[in-house]
Design an enzyme around this catalytic site. Structure first.
Site, PDB file in Angstrom:
ATOM      1  N   LEU A 290       0.882  -1.159   0.000  1.00 48.51           N
ATOM      2  CA  LEU A 290       0.000   0.000   0.000  1.00 48.51           C
ATOM      3  C   LEU A 290       0.919   1.208   0.000  1.00 48.51           C
ATOM      4  O   LEU A 290       1.971   1.181   0.647  1.00 48.51           O
ATOM      5  CB  LEU A 290      -0.894   0.017   1.251  1.00 48.51           C
ATOM      6  CG  LEU A 290      -1.996  -1.056   1.340  1.00 48.51           C
ATOM      7  CD1 LEU A 290      -2.740  -0.942   2.662  1.00 48.51           C
ATOM      8  CD2 LEU A 290      -2.972  -0.953   0.178  1.00 48.51           C
ATOM      9  N   ASP A 291       0.517   2.261  -0.681  1.00 45.01           N
ATOM     10  CA  ASP A 291       1.338   3.472  -0.699  1.00 45.01           C
ATOM     11  C   ASP A 291       1.495   4.023   0.714  1.00 45.01           C
ATOM     12  O   ASP A 291       0.669   3.745   1.586  1.00 45.01           O
ATOM     13  CB  ASP A 291       0.680   4.558  -1.568  1.00 45.01           C
ATOM     14  CG  ASP A 291       0.588   4.134  -3.023  1.00 45.01           C
ATOM     15  OD1 ASP A 291       1.359   3.253  -3.440  1.00 45.01           O
ATOM     16  OD2 ASP A 291      -0.273   4.692  -3.727  1.00 45.01           O
ATOM     17  N   LYS A 292       2.477   4.860   0.866  1.00 51.28           N
ATOM     18  CA  LYS A 292       2.740   5.449   2.186  1.00 51.28           C
ATOM     19  C   LYS A 292       1.489   6.160   2.729  1.00 51.28           C
ATOM     20  O   LYS A 292       1.172   6.082   3.910  1.00 51.28           O
ATOM     21  CB  LYS A 292       3.905   6.435   2.062  1.00 51.28           C
ATOM     22  CG  LYS A 292       4.332   7.059   3.358  1.00 51.28           C
ATOM     23  CD  LYS A 292       5.498   8.015   3.126  1.00 51.28           C
ATOM     24  CE  LYS A 292       5.707   8.887   4.350  1.00 51.28           C
ATOM     25  NZ  LYS A 292       6.643   9.982   4.094  1.00 51.28           N
TER      26      LYS A 292
ATOM     27  N   LYS B  85      -4.763   5.255  -8.055  1.00 48.87           N
ATOM     28  CA  LYS B  85      -4.469   6.674  -8.315  1.00 48.87           C
ATOM     29  C   LYS B  85      -4.251   6.915  -9.805  1.00 48.87           C
ATOM     30  O   LYS B  85      -4.717   7.908 -10.362  1.00 48.87           O
ATOM     31  CB  LYS B  85      -3.223   7.105  -7.532  1.00 48.87           C
ATOM     32  CG  LYS B  85      -3.464   7.166  -6.030  1.00 48.87           C
ATOM     33  CD  LYS B  85      -2.174   7.417  -5.295  1.00 48.87           C
ATOM     34  CE  LYS B  85      -2.371   7.324  -3.803  1.00 48.87           C
ATOM     35  NZ  LYS B  85      -1.118   7.168  -3.080  1.00 48.87           N
TER      36      LYS B  85
END
Ligand code: URA
Length: 236
Positions: A102-104, A190
């Site tokens: 998962l992205d930051k 995104k």
């Protein structure tokens, strides 16, 4: 889990045999002798001994985390905090790794395990495991976007996404959506929204395959997965 069940599972005999071992004051939990078979133990964190022998219940650990923003999904990083920093040392000692990324700034359901085989199965593109995300979008998400996502769309780098199911929960100047995707390319959600000219302002994963994020798990908290949750992951 119950202490007597753990000992029986570990091959210390039948429930009756286990009862006898307990009665003989041979069993300790965190250095305190216990004779109570119904005593609740946390097999991955409690120190359980029969005589001088430590009972290692699990070869593998399986944790569900509600990932908070601000942590990277990696086992180490030179400059950022990693999701492993949210685990106590006794769990870090098992060398878990996050399954998928998962992205930051993304929140939500993250699995951590030291079971390489399961990790591989869950991230293999061949397995087509669906993931569900909740997102807030800067922009008005429309039915035309729903169709474009369903048809699969072309990202900036030319990659054609697989069909994704987009559900509009609220639409306006900013929108709320739920999206089901079955692939996990870098920044996938995104970049899909970028492809239709919109920006994701908040992203949270709520489901992997059949496994839902426990809604009672607070941000930054984790717990061991239950046997039935593990079954869900193994089946799909
Ligand atoms: N898609 C993204 O863009 N980011 C994530 O963290 C997960 C899916």
């Amino acid at each position: 889990m119950r202490l007597d069940k753990l000992l029986a599972n570990k091959g210390y005999g039948s429930r009756k045999d286990v009862k006898n071992i307990l009665k003989q004051k041979k069993v300790s939990v965190n250095n305190t002798i216990t004779k109570d078979g119904s005593f609740h133990v946390e097999p991955t964190t409690d120190l359980i001994k029969v005589g001088e022998e430590t009972v290692h219940y699990q070869k593998y650990i399986y944790l569900m985390m509600n990932k908070p923003p601000g942590y990277v999904s990696a086992t180490k990083d030179d400059s950022e905090k990693t999701v492993l920093d949210l685990l106590p040392a006794n769990l870090q000692n098992h060398h878990p790794f996050p399954v998928g990324r998962l992205d930051k700034d993304t929140e939500g359901l993250l699995l951590l395990t030291n079971d390489g085989e399961l990790g591989h199965q869950l991230t293999s593109p061949k397995k087509d495991i669906s993931k569900i995300y909740f997102a807030e979008i800067d922009g008005h998400v429309t039915e035309s976007d729903v169709k474009r996502f369903a048809d699969g769309l072309k990202l900036k780098d030319g990659y054609h996404t697989k069909p994704a199911t987009l559900r509009i929960l609220a639409a306006g100047e900013s929108s709320e959506i739920e999206i089901v995707i079955s692939e996990g390319k870098y920044h996938q959600v995104k970049r899909m929204f970028a492809a239709v000219g919109k920006r994701v302002t908040y992203l949270k994963r709520v489901r992997i395959g059949q496994l839902m994020l426990d809604p009672t798990l607070e941000l930054g908290h984790y717990r061991e997965m239950t046997d039935s949750e593990l079954d869900l992951m193994v089946r799909k």
